[in-house]
Design a protein around this motif. Sequence first.
Motif, PDB file in Angstrom:
ATOM      1  N   VAL A  95       0.833  -1.201   0.000  1.00 14.38           N
ATOM      2  CA  VAL A  95       0.000   0.000   0.000  1.00 14.38           C
ATOM      3  C   VAL A  95       0.867   1.250   0.000  1.00 14.38           C
ATOM      4  CG1 VAL A  95      -1.768   1.274   1.277  1.00 14.38           C
ATOM      5  CG2 VAL A  95      -1.847  -1.228   1.202  1.00 14.38           C
ATOM      6  N   LEU A  96       1.905   1.224   0.806  1.00 13.80           N
ATOM      7  CA  LEU A  96       2.803   2.383   0.891  1.00 13.80           C
ATOM      8  C   LEU A  96       3.549   2.613  -0.412  1.00 13.80           C
ATOM      9  CD1 LEU A  96       2.099   1.917   3.899  1.00 13.80           C
ATOM     10  CD2 LEU A  96       4.446   2.540   4.472  1.00 13.80           C
ATOM     11  N   VAL A 101       4.185   6.198  -5.251  1.00 11.25           N
ATOM     12  CA  VAL A 101       4.145   6.479  -6.684  1.00 11.25           C
ATOM     13  C   VAL A 101       3.128   7.585  -6.979  1.00 11.25           C
ATOM     14  CG1 VAL A 101       3.591   5.517  -8.940  1.00 11.25           C
ATOM     15  CG2 VAL A 101       4.917   4.171  -7.302  1.00 11.25           C
ATOM     16  N   GLU A 102       1.958   7.492  -6.375  1.00 11.97           N
ATOM     17  CA  GLU A 102       0.930   8.512  -6.623  1.00 11.97           C
ATOM     18  C   GLU A 102       1.323   9.860  -6.030  1.00 11.97           C
ATOM     19  OE1 GLU A 102      -3.338   6.453  -7.283  1.00 11.97           O
ATOM     20  OE2 GLU A 102      -2.705   6.566  -5.188  1.00 11.97           O
ATOM     21  N   LEU A 103       2.026   9.851  -4.908  1.00 13.28           N
ATOM     22  CA  LEU A 103       2.475  11.109  -4.305  1.00 13.28           C
ATOM     23  C   LEU A 103       3.482  11.796  -5.219  1.00 13.28           C
ATOM     24  CD1 LEU A 103       2.193  12.930  -1.831  1.00 13.28           C
ATOM     25  CD2 LEU A 103       4.075  11.673  -0.771  1.00 13.28           C
ATOM     26  N   LYS A 104       4.374  11.003  -5.876  1.00  6.74           N
ATOM     27  CA  LYS A 104       5.315  11.590  -6.833  1.00  6.74           C
ATOM     28  C   LYS A 104       4.559  12.193  -8.018  1.00  6.74           C
ATOM     29  CE  LYS A 104       8.759  10.334 -10.285  1.00  6.74           C
ATOM     30  NZ  LYS A 104       9.534  11.576 -10.154  1.00  6.74           N
ATOM     31  N   GLN A 105       3.527  11.490  -8.495  1.00  9.97           N
ATOM     32  CA  GLN A 105       2.735  12.013  -9.610  1.00  9.97           C
ATOM     33  C   GLN A 105       2.029  13.308  -9.238  1.00  9.97           C
ATOM     34  OE1 GLN A 105       0.183   8.717 -10.524  1.00  9.97           O
ATOM     35  NE2 GLN A 105       1.780   7.530 -11.561  1.00  9.97           N
ATOM     36  N   LEU A 106       1.531  13.372  -8.012  1.00  8.40           N
ATOM     37  CA  LEU A 106       0.890  14.607  -7.546  1.00  8.40           C
ATOM     38  C   LEU A 106       1.900  15.738  -7.439  1.00  8.40           C
ATOM     39  CD1 LEU A 106      -1.500  13.233  -4.761  1.00  8.40           C
ATOM     40  CD2 LEU A 106      -2.117  13.978  -7.062  1.00  8.40           C
ATOM     41  N   THR A 142      10.355   6.708 -10.575  1.00  7.47           N
ATOM     42  CA  THR A 142       9.082   6.037 -10.321  1.00  7.47           C
ATOM     43  C   THR A 142       9.285   4.552 -10.060  1.00  7.47           C
ATOM     44  OG1 THR A 142       7.943   7.639 -11.723  1.00  7.47           O
ATOM     45  CG2 THR A 142       6.765   5.604 -11.220  1.00  7.47           C
ATOM     46  N   GLU A 143      10.156   3.906 -10.832  1.00  7.38           N
ATOM     47  CA  GLU A 143      10.400   2.473 -10.634  1.00  7.38           C
ATOM     48  C   GLU A 143      11.018   2.205  -9.266  1.00  7.38           C
ATOM     49  OE1 GLU A 143       9.517  -0.093 -12.401  1.00  7.38           O
ATOM     50  OE2 GLU A 143       8.517   1.229 -13.837  1.00  7.38           O
ATOM     51  N   LEU A 144      11.864   3.113  -8.818  1.00  7.84           N
ATOM     52  CA  LEU A 144      12.450   2.962  -7.488  1.00  7.84           C
ATOM     53  C   LEU A 144      11.375   3.015  -6.421  1.00  7.84           C
ATOM     54  CD1 LEU A 144      14.992   2.866  -5.624  1.00  7.84           C
ATOM     55  CD2 LEU A 144      14.983   5.356  -5.699  1.00  7.84           C
ATOM     56  N   LEU A 145      10.415   3.922  -6.579  1.00  9.21           N
ATOM     57  CA  LEU A 145       9.347   4.048  -5.598  1.00  9.21           C
ATOM     58  C   LEU A 145       8.396   2.846  -5.633  1.00  9.21           C
ATOM     59  CD1 LEU A 145       8.456   7.841  -5.962  1.00  9.21           C
ATOM     60  CD2 LEU A 145       9.695   6.746  -4.102  1.00  9.21           C
ATOM     61  N   ARG A 146       8.237   2.226  -6.792  1.00 13.32           N
ATOM     62  CA  ARG A 146       7.378   1.045  -6.849  1.00 13.32           C
ATOM     63  C   ARG A 146       7.944  -0.102  -6.018  1.00 13.32           C
ATOM     64  NH1 ARG A 146       6.348   2.390 -12.563  1.00 13.32           N
ATOM     65  NH2 ARG A 146       4.137   2.965 -12.732  1.00 13.32           N
ATOM     66  N   ASN A 147       9.271  -0.140  -5.894  1.00 17.29           N
ATOM     67  CA  ASN A 147       9.907  -1.222  -5.147  1.00 17.29           C
ATOM     68  C   ASN A 147      10.304  -0.819  -3.733  1.00 17.29           C
ATOM     69  OD1 ASN A 147       9.809  -2.977  -7.427  1.00 17.29           O
ATOM     70  ND2 ASN A 147      11.604  -1.921  -8.282  1.00 17.29           N
ATOM     71  N   ARG A 152      11.358   4.385   1.696  1.00 15.77           N
ATOM     72  CA  ARG A 152      11.635   5.818   1.562  1.00 15.77           C
ATOM     73  C   ARG A 152      10.593   6.652   2.309  1.00 15.77           C
ATOM     74  NH1 ARG A 152      16.368   7.196  -1.645  1.00 15.77           N
ATOM     75  NH2 ARG A 152      16.882   5.274  -2.757  1.00 15.77           N
ATOM     76  N   LEU A 153       9.344   6.216   2.249  1.00 20.12           N
ATOM     77  CA  LEU A 153       8.266   6.965   2.907  1.00 20.12           C
ATOM     78  C   LEU A 153       8.435   6.963   4.414  1.00 20.12           C
ATOM     79  CD1 LEU A 153       5.583   8.459   2.145  1.00 20.12           C
ATOM     80  CD2 LEU A 153       4.409   6.331   2.678  1.00 20.12           C
ATOM     81  N   LEU A 154       8.710   5.795   4.982  1.00 23.83           N
ATOM     82  CA  LEU A 154       8.863   5.694   6.441  1.00 23.83           C
ATOM     83  C   LEU A 154      10.101   6.426   6.917  1.00 23.83           C
ATOM     84  CD1 LEU A 154       7.889   1.937   6.892  1.00 23.83           C
ATOM     85  CD2 LEU A 154       6.486   3.937   7.380  1.00 23.83           C
ATOM     86  N   ALA A 155      11.109   6.516   6.063  1.00 28.72           N
ATOM     87  CA  ALA A 155      12.336   7.211   6.451  1.00 28.72           C
ATOM     88  C   ALA A 155      12.211   8.718   6.326  1.00 28.72           C
ATOM     89  CB  ALA A 155      13.502   6.714   5.597  1.00 28.72           C
ATOM     90  N   SER A 156      11.272   9.188   5.506  1.00 24.61           N
ATOM     91  CA  SER A 156      11.154  10.634   5.275  1.00 24.61           C
ATOM     92  C   SER A 156      10.550  11.366   6.478  1.00 24.61           C
ATOM     93  CB  SER A 156      10.305  10.891   4.032  1.00 24.61           C
ATOM     94  OG  SER A 156       8.988  10.394   4.229  1.00 24.61           O
TER      95      SER A 156
END
Length: 425
Positions: A95-96, A101-106, A142-147, A152-156
């Motif tokens: 889910v994260l 990915v969607e947050l990057k698109q936004l 984007t591919e990095l965020l898919r994996n 990355r999100l929890l670390a930010s």
Amino acid sequence: MSQSDLSMNNNMEVRSVLTAEEMAQSRKMQRRRKVIAFAFVTPLLLFVLIAFIAPIGTMLYRSVYHPTVAQLIPDTLDALSGWDETTDIRPDDAVLNRFSVELKQLAMTRKSGKLGEEINRAMPGTSSVIKSTARKFKKLDTELLRNEGATRLLASKPQWKEVEIWRAMKASGAVFTSSSYLTALDLDRNAAGEIVARDTQVYIQLYLKSLKIALMITFLTAVIGFPLSYYLATASPKTANTLMVFVLLPFWTSLLVRTTSWIALLQTNGVVNTFLKAIHVITDPIEMLYTQSATVIAMTHILLPFMILPLYSVMKGIDPSYLRAAMSLGAKPIPAFIRIYLPMTVPGLSAGALLVFIISIGYYITPALVGGTDGQMISNIIAFHMQSSNNWELAAALGSLLLALILILYWVYDRLVGVSNIKLG
């Protein structure tokens, strides 16, 4: 059968045929009249539909329809649909990853701020978290965020590890929701989905204050307008016509001008304070402007004609001989006035009170200019959410509840006036 019998039967058949033709022609004429009548009424029906029914229907629809978050992060919400928000376990990494990915698109389309604004309404303080994370993810692949999006999100930001932010996101993603009505009633849902009271009661207090101010204005206009209407109804035609010009004069003056004149009168160095200091009644200026009292005074002046005109129209039709007859039979002036004259003015008094109350409870300009924080009414908060916070759903919910409140009060008024009319009859 004789010749006379045949002639009689033929005449009866002719009359029946004529009667049927006349009936058909009569029905045709009636249909034509109905079509003509409907054609005359059609513009009014269209006006009511466009000016009243459509806006009210749109308001009711917008109060429960909230597709913004669902349009911004559809994939994340689809993944969150299988997550049990009643637990204390955050959504899994899949889910994260979708959300990253969607947050990057936004962030690329400059819509992350809108997402942060929407989620912040459900959970204050999350807007900055979403915006800062979006700025970081804008530079990532984007591919990095898919994996590795979850990592990355929890670390930010540490807030992404908390369950509350994901609960708020899932709740905000509902296209049709009652959350705006709950907020308008100072209610909320806890983690278990139960409806509980909010810690701060804001909107209920505003509704009560608006009711109090509207009732005060209605009472003051009745107290001031009743004797003035009585004098107008009993005065000579020349005097009544002259005074009626002064009653109607406010309708010929801009509302903004009348409100601004009260600002000049009530401000610290205004006319009232200057006069009171000149005659040594006060030494320091009285704070009259930007208070609840200023709202009541200004709106009483503005709405006074709406009380006088219905009262005057009813009083003008009351025969003064009723009072003279009562006093000639031994009644004293005051009891005769209360028992004979006053009940006959109830239709005008009730109509004026209804007009003043409904107009005052939804007033916006005057409380905004002279009321300040203390004199604000629910209409000002509705305008704030429409113009400043852009929370149209909450504004629509507040407006719908105000409409429901007015309808309930009107029903109570109708019952009370109906009962009083029966007793008077």
